[in-house]
Design an enzyme around this catalytic site. Sequence first.
Site, PDB file in Angstrom:
ATOM      1  N   TYR A 174       6.636 -35.937  11.598  1.00  0.00           N
ATOM      2  CA  TYR A 174       6.846 -34.477  11.502  1.00  0.00           C
ATOM      3  C   TYR A 174       5.703 -33.779  10.748  1.00  0.00           C
ATOM      4  O   TYR A 174       4.873 -34.413  10.138  1.00  0.00           O
ATOM      5  CB  TYR A 174       8.240 -34.106  11.029  1.00  0.00           C
ATOM      6  CG  TYR A 174       8.780 -34.439   9.652  1.00  0.00           C
ATOM      7  CD1 TYR A 174       7.990 -34.772   8.572  1.00  0.00           C
ATOM      8  CD2 TYR A 174      10.170 -34.352   9.451  1.00  0.00           C
ATOM      9  CE1 TYR A 174       8.550 -35.020   7.336  1.00  0.00           C
ATOM     10  CE2 TYR A 174      10.743 -34.606   8.216  1.00  0.00           C
ATOM     11  CZ  TYR A 174       9.924 -34.934   7.150  1.00  0.00           C
ATOM     12  OH  TYR A 174      10.476 -35.164   5.932  1.00  0.00           O
ATOM     13  N   GLU A 175       5.653 -32.473  10.881  1.00  0.00           N
ATOM     14  CA  GLU A 175       4.523 -31.681  10.349  1.00  0.00           C
ATOM     15  C   GLU A 175       3.190 -32.075  10.967  1.00  0.00           C
ATOM     16  O   GLU A 175       2.151 -32.020  10.305  1.00  0.00           O
ATOM     17  CB  GLU A 175       4.437 -31.774   8.826  1.00  0.00           C
ATOM     18  CG  GLU A 175       5.445 -30.950   8.116  1.00  0.00           C
ATOM     19  CD  GLU A 175       5.518 -29.552   8.709  1.00  0.00           C
ATOM     20  OE1 GLU A 175       6.650 -29.138   8.993  1.00  0.00           O
ATOM     21  OE2 GLU A 175       4.488 -28.893   8.919  1.00  0.00           O
ATOM     22  N   GLY A 176       3.226 -32.448  12.227  1.00  0.00           N
ATOM     23  CA  GLY A 176       2.013 -32.914  12.898  1.00  0.00           C
ATOM     24  C   GLY A 176       1.913 -34.410  12.726  1.00  0.00           C
ATOM     25  O   GLY A 176       1.791 -34.895  11.599  1.00  0.00           O
TER      26      GLY A 176
END
Lengths: 572, 572
Positions: free
Chosen positions: B428-430
């Site tokens: 998550y978050e890239g």
Amino acid sequence: MPYRAPVNEFQFIFDHIVGLQSVTATERFEDATTDVVAAILTEAGKLSDEVLAPVNRAGDLEHTRLENGVMRSPTGFAEAYKGIAEGGWVGIAARPESGGMGLPMTVASAVNDMMGAACLSLQLVPLLSMGQIEALEHHASDAIKDLYLPKLTSGEWSGTMNLSEPQAGSDVGALATKAERNDDGTYSITGQKIWISWGDTDFSENICHLVLARLPDGPKGTKGISLFMVPKYIPDEDGNPGERNDLKVVSIEHKMGLHGSPTCVMEYSSAKGWLVGHEHGGMAAMFTMMNNARLGVGVQGVSAAEGAYQHALAYAMERKQGRTPVEGAGAIIDHADVRRMLAGAKADIFAARCISLACAAAIDMGTATGDAAWQARAAFLTPICKAFGTETGMRVSETGVQVYGGMGFVEETGAAQYYRDVRVTAIYEGTNGIQAMDLVARKLMDGGDAAYALLDEIEALAEQARASLPDLAEPVWQATETLREATEWMVGQGDLNERFAGAVPFLMGFARVLGGYYHLRAAMTEGGQGRRSRLAQFYIHRLLPEHKGHLVHARQGAADLYAITHEDLETA
Amino acid sequence: MPYRAPVNEFQFIFDHIVGLQSVTATERFEDATTDVVAAILTEAGKLSDEVLAPVNRAGDLEHTRLENGVMRSPTGFAEAYKGIAEGGWVGIAARPESGGMGLPMTVASAVNDMMGAACLSLQLVPLLSMGQIEALEHHASDAIKDLYLPKLTSGEWSGTMNLSEPQAGSDVGALATKAERNDDGTYSITGQKIWISWGDTDFSENICHLVLARLPDGPKGTKGISLFMVPKYIPDEDGNPGERNDLKVVSIEHKMGLHGSPTCVMEYSSAKGWLVGHEHGGMAAMFTMMNNARLGVGVQGVSAAEGAYQHALAYAMERKQGRTPVEGAGAIIDHADVRRMLAGAKADIFAARCISLACAAAIDMGTATGDAAWQARAAFLTPICKAFGTETGMRVSETGVQVYGGMGFVEETGAAQYYRDVRVTAIYEGTNGIQAMDLVARKLMDGGDAAYALLDEIEALAEQARASLPDLAEPVWQATETLREATEWMVGQGDLNERFAGAVPFLMGFARVLGGYYHLRAAMTEGGQGRRSRLAQFYIHRLLPEHKGHLVHARQGAADLYAITHEDLETA
């Protein structure tokens, strides 16, 4: 996401990497003709694809449960097990006189690889039985062989191995389960065993427990341990399951994965047992079973990697996201980083699979010829196969989750199951740390002969390829030299703890170089032009260089480790 | 197994590694006196140990559940969240005019590290609010700031970020959620969003959703995206939660871990929203939030590693098994391989934590001074912090399971929870692949200036230490040169895909060298004698050498990857 058994891959490795033809040229394995092997691969592939893979998810979701003392397996497991048993797959490597097919372990390992990729938790049942069959063939009396082997090879009965106790895990010698001699030549077994995979099933008619226990006059440590066959139901005069023995599953563990396979706490309360091998000589028989199982677990790691890889690849071919640098469909497989992940996974699976099948082939050659060099080769490769195979299982299943992105963390896609299931393979049958210690201690007790023989073989091949494939052969040759130096360093350490301090990195470095060897060999079959050569390029240029870091780490010795105090580790 | 916040470790890193004194010497952060910082660390440590850690297990076992449309958090979560909110921890880095403490991000990151180690799933609530606060501070109108910031900093309300949609994950520009202008200056938001962490809670009075959507005249791609504040309850005239907005949690995901944190599918049906920033200018605000969150997620990785490490260490100190080479208790910590695993974990945690706090300190210096060099340093370190921090979380939690052996695979011990929970942080978050692509593309757009400035700094330190600590300084200097060459290679590639093909290994190699830098710096504070020096020896001699393999891999370019065809990857 369907699993497709990589039948052609096994055939290629048999023919071009591990030399199955040498195995089948022996009298012992002469029945394993080309046609037979091809048919076995095809049929086992079919079983895996069509019968085992479909029940894998149910195993994870439903768990095998203990309900009022009765084991309940997930939907479809009983039927799928029937498929394994009726196909004769449990007895694939068992001797014909045991009711088996008598095929090489190399072929059996390929079958285990396919079955494990399809459903790891159920595949554990035949895997354990296979180990038990081999132990009985080598160590049991004729009476026990005659009674148990036909039932085990047919899959009617299944086997377990009972080593661990709460205070005796990696240190088997600490076990406290008692055996007492009965007047009739049998024994009474009393104690608790833990980590017993498939300690009961609802699809085999009898469960044959091989139990390590200590007789009253057994010395302390492993030298006082005896091995006993302790069946759930005591066979009657006709060899059918009779009276219930005094043993039971007390509880099953709540695990992170492999939910389909119940991990049992077993209680033996003066259960009736029969000696296998000699009194106080149980470890020898158990080692037969453990070595078999270590190869088998290494193969499990490879198989989980294959399952996770196929699953992630299918997603990457279909999922569209962002602009890719390649014309066409624009699926994420065409993003460089996704392709790097998948190519790396495939290259590592090939390496780990070749190691496992080379180990199996060495076992077969040792069995067929009695040649000590082959036996030493097999012994040397076993811990590498186990640890690197399962490490590959962890790494590739982690990659599988990553390729799926957020969907990988969600259970519905199944990527997470591979990741959770395979985690235990780096632990059971001797943790990977134990494997590495075995490698640098026991397996180098020959002064490095087995290791150097392997390194000589690699360098000879690299020499041969140097002119035609220099960009592949040269790095492999150089890496082998670095590995030779690290091996010499290991052999030179009189204090084993100096070796242990770098054992795992040494094993990983050794595996990396072996992977380079097998990839080079594969590329040579194509003259350096073709899909195997492209994968070899990837492996040798991108992954093989990791050996250096491992082997520097391997040679640090124990001093710096023990300079770090308990307080250093605790203090924040 | 209790968690003990490593308060002294943060203080050491502040004082000797990342130079918090430079941050607090600025006017902006002058209130962060030595006493204040020490008190903050102590209090946050206490909160983490006594309030958050005790609810971690319930989060895993009970899950946060959606029952008839109502979110139900696990036992103790509401009370623990109250502890976070009432301690003022949500607003720790928020400006005083927003109701926050105005402390440096460096200090806030240490607090997040402690809270995350104690309970990762609950810590995600303040983490998301912090990101939203920063985005609003930078981009929202005064009216929105006045209304929302005091409620967010106090923790009465909590924040979410809504980017992803089923077809728009890593490719945010593909999103389809619609925004339409209302007559009263508000907007109507319609669409479905996925992966919304804590899309609802039962312990915050209102949920503030920052939602990316496209206006009818918004161009395709990221340039046509606008950002909206869409609260669950529309604030009334007094700023209290009023009318229910037309949005709801449709479902929550069934995940491998982080069960305490509900991952929601959100549905917006003409929900009322307020523009944040300019029309079609949503990505700028979202990047503020995302950069904040990337640092925060990197810290989550470190924190999970710390939790898993402490947990495994406690077990290793107590569990006896086999004969150890050390006199005394004979716990498994004294086996070389176990000590190697734990020392490696501790050394990596130190490296990853220093990277995260150096990143935070650079952000603070950039904020306080406006100096472009500091801002570039912060931007450069952010993807490394995110990817290496979360990689460290995965590796150390894997080690934690391994130290536990069979018990690690069993859920009761809690080792498995760290392993399962942290897995998502690499996604998550890239994803970490996206981070690495950001590093080699956007973060090298300056021709490598930010990277070289860092490398110069490392080499200057190594030069300084060369005479007194040659066996530490020399390898760090050499590694930095190798990294410099790899960086030059990257900068020299005009085609970004050439860089992408080695992006992840480049990032990993860079992180390895940075770790060497921080360990060297730590050893220098002791003149090479002491516990930090012993750990530095371990890291620099055993782990730093891995940079070579990574950096060789990093420089392979894209040709060999794209030579491997889809068929190559599919064929078995």
